[in-house]
Design a protein around this motif. Structure first.
Motif, PDB file in Angstrom:
ATOM      1  N   ILE A  78       0.819  -1.208   0.000  1.00 35.91           N
ATOM      2  CA  ILE A  78       0.000   0.000   0.000  1.00 35.91           C
ATOM      3  C   ILE A  78       0.853   1.257   0.000  1.00 35.91           C
ATOM      4  O   ILE A  78       0.447   2.301  -0.523  1.00 35.91           O
ATOM      5  N   GLU A  79       2.055   1.170   0.541  1.00 36.81           N
ATOM      6  CA  GLU A  79       2.921   2.344   0.618  1.00 36.81           C
ATOM      7  C   GLU A  79       3.316   2.888  -0.749  1.00 36.81           C
ATOM      8  O   GLU A  79       3.783   4.019  -0.874  1.00 36.81           O
ATOM      9  N   LEU A  80       3.102   2.117  -1.830  1.00 33.77           N
ATOM     10  CA  LEU A  80       3.448   2.567  -3.181  1.00 33.77           C
ATOM     11  C   LEU A  80       2.375   3.458  -3.804  1.00 33.77           C
ATOM     12  O   LEU A  80       2.636   4.136  -4.805  1.00 33.77           O
ATOM     13  N   ILE A  81       1.175   3.462  -3.246  1.00 34.77           N
ATOM     14  CA  ILE A  81       0.032   4.160  -3.850  1.00 34.77           C
ATOM     15  C   ILE A  81       0.310   5.637  -4.085  1.00 34.77           C
ATOM     16  O   ILE A  81       0.024   6.168  -5.167  1.00 34.77           O
ATOM     17  N   ASP A  82       0.864   6.327  -3.111  1.00 33.02           N
ATOM     18  CA  ASP A  82       1.057   7.774  -3.231  1.00 33.02           C
ATOM     19  C   ASP A  82       1.936   8.161  -4.420  1.00 33.02           C
ATOM     20  O   ASP A  82       1.743   9.223  -5.008  1.00 33.02           O
ATOM     21  N   ASN A  83       2.889   7.304  -4.772  1.00 36.59           N
ATOM     22  CA  ASN A  83       3.765   7.596  -5.911  1.00 36.59           C
ATOM     23  C   ASN A  83       3.190   7.140  -7.243  1.00 36.59           C
ATOM     24  O   ASN A  83       3.767   7.431  -8.288  1.00 36.59           O
ATOM     25  N   MET A  84       2.060   6.414  -7.223  1.00 35.03           N
ATOM     26  CA  MET A  84       1.474   5.889  -8.451  1.00 35.03           C
ATOM     27  C   MET A  84       0.283   6.701  -8.951  1.00 35.03           C
ATOM     28  O   MET A  84      -0.029   6.666 -10.126  1.00 35.03           O
ATOM     29  N   GLY A 142       3.258  10.877 -15.390  1.00 34.70           N
ATOM     30  CA  GLY A 142       3.844   9.656 -14.859  1.00 34.70           C
ATOM     31  C   GLY A 142       3.056   8.986 -13.749  1.00 34.70           C
ATOM     32  O   GLY A 142       3.567   8.070 -13.104  1.00 34.70           O
ATOM     33  N   LYS A 143       1.803   9.434 -13.524  1.00 27.94           N
ATOM     34  CA  LYS A 143       0.971   8.832 -12.482  1.00 27.94           C
ATOM     35  C   LYS A 143      -0.415   8.535 -13.034  1.00 27.94           C
ATOM     36  O   LYS A 143      -0.846   9.125 -14.029  1.00 27.94           O
ATOM     37  N   ILE A 144      -1.117   7.632 -12.366  1.00 24.41           N
ATOM     38  CA  ILE A 144      -2.472   7.278 -12.777  1.00 24.41           C
ATOM     39  C   ILE A 144      -3.415   8.412 -12.383  1.00 24.41           C
ATOM     40  O   ILE A 144      -3.504   8.771 -11.210  1.00 24.41           O
ATOM     41  N   ALA A 145      -4.102   8.964 -13.379  1.00 22.33           N
ATOM     42  CA  ALA A 145      -5.061  10.039 -13.135  1.00 22.33           C
ATOM     43  C   ALA A 145      -6.482   9.489 -13.090  1.00 22.33           C
ATOM     44  O   ALA A 145      -7.313   9.956 -12.305  1.00 22.33           O
ATOM     45  N   GLU A 146      -6.752   8.484 -13.928  1.00 23.00           N
ATOM     46  CA  GLU A 146      -8.097   7.929 -13.974  1.00 23.00           C
ATOM     47  C   GLU A 146      -8.015   6.462 -14.385  1.00 23.00           C
ATOM     48  O   GLU A 146      -7.101   6.054 -15.087  1.00 23.00           O
ATOM     49  N   GLU A 147      -8.998   5.699 -13.921  1.00 24.97           N
ATOM     50  CA  GLU A 147      -9.059   4.262 -14.207  1.00 24.97           C
ATOM     51  C   GLU A 147     -10.521   3.881 -14.387  1.00 24.97           C
ATOM     52  O   GLU A 147     -11.378   4.304 -13.619  1.00 24.97           O
TER      53      GLU A 147
END
Length: 168
Positions: free
Chosen positions: A49-55, A144-149
Motif C-alpha cells: 500500500i505504501e506505493l500508492i502515493d507515488n502511483m 507519470g501517475k495514474i489520473a483515472e481508471e
C-alpha cells in the motif's frame, strides 16, 4: 476474435487503433506500462500500500460501474478493503496496449476469499472460496501517475466461480 474485440473496445473508448502497440510480458515495456503492471502486481497482489502515493495523482478517479473512488485516501481505503475481501490475490495480464496517455489491459484476477464480496448483484460471504474473474481496465496517466481508471469486470463470472450462483 479476441483481437477484434480488443480493437473494437479501443475504438469505443476513442483510442486511435492505428497507433496501438501490444506488448506482452516478454516484450519491452514503457514506463506507463510498468506503472500499471506494478499497480496490479505490487499494490493489489503484493499488498504494498505504501506505493500508492507515488502511483496516483492526488485527485485521481477510479470508476467501477457501481461506484467511484476519488483521491488518494479513497484508493488507500479501496486497497485495504481488497486485503480483507481476499486472503490472496494474483493477477494475470493477458494483453497490454498503449496509446498516448492511455494504457489498456485485459486481465484475470484469481483469489481466495477472505471476507464479504460486495458486487452490483449483492453482498456475499466468500471466505475460503476460490474466486476468479476477467476484466478490462483502462488507465489514463498524467505526469507519470495514474489520473483515472475505468474497470469493466465480469461480476457474474466471479459469482459463478465462487459457487454463489449456479449455472442452469
Amino acid at each position: 476474435m479476441l483481437n477484434t474485440r480488443l480493437v473494437l473496445t479501443l475504438m469505443l473508448v476513442g483510442l486511435p487503433v492505428g497507433s496501438v502497440a501490444q506488448s506482452g510480458s516478454a516484450g519491452v515495456q514503457s514506463p506507463q506500462q510498468k506503472l500499471v503492471l506494478s499497480y496490479f502486481h505490487d499494490v493489489l497482489d503484493g499488498r504494498k500500500i505504501e506505493l500508492i502515493d507515488n502511483m496516483f495523482q492526488s485527485d485521481c478517479a477510479l470508476h467501477f460501474g457501481s461506484n467511484d473512488v476519488k483521491g488518494i485516501a479513497e484508493v488507500h481505503d479501496m486497497v485495504e478493503r481488497i486485503k480483507t475481501t481476499y486472503s490472496s490475490l494474483a493477477t494475470e495480464v493477458h494483453d497490454i496496449f498503449e496509446s498516448g496517455d492511455r494504457v489498456v489491459v485485459r486481465i484475470t484476477h484469481r483469489a481466495t476469499g477472505g471476507g464479504m464480496l460486495r458486487s452490483r448483484m449483492g453482498t456475499y460471504d466468500i471466505k475460503g472460496k476460490p474466486i476468479s474473474w476477467d476484466a478490462i481496465v483502462i488507465f489514463q496517466l498524467k505526469n507519470g501517475k495514474i489520473a483515472e481508471e475505468w474497470v469493466s469486470r465480469d461480476e457474474l463470472g466471479a459469482l459463478l466461480t465462487a459457487g454463489i450462483l449456479k449455472p442452469n
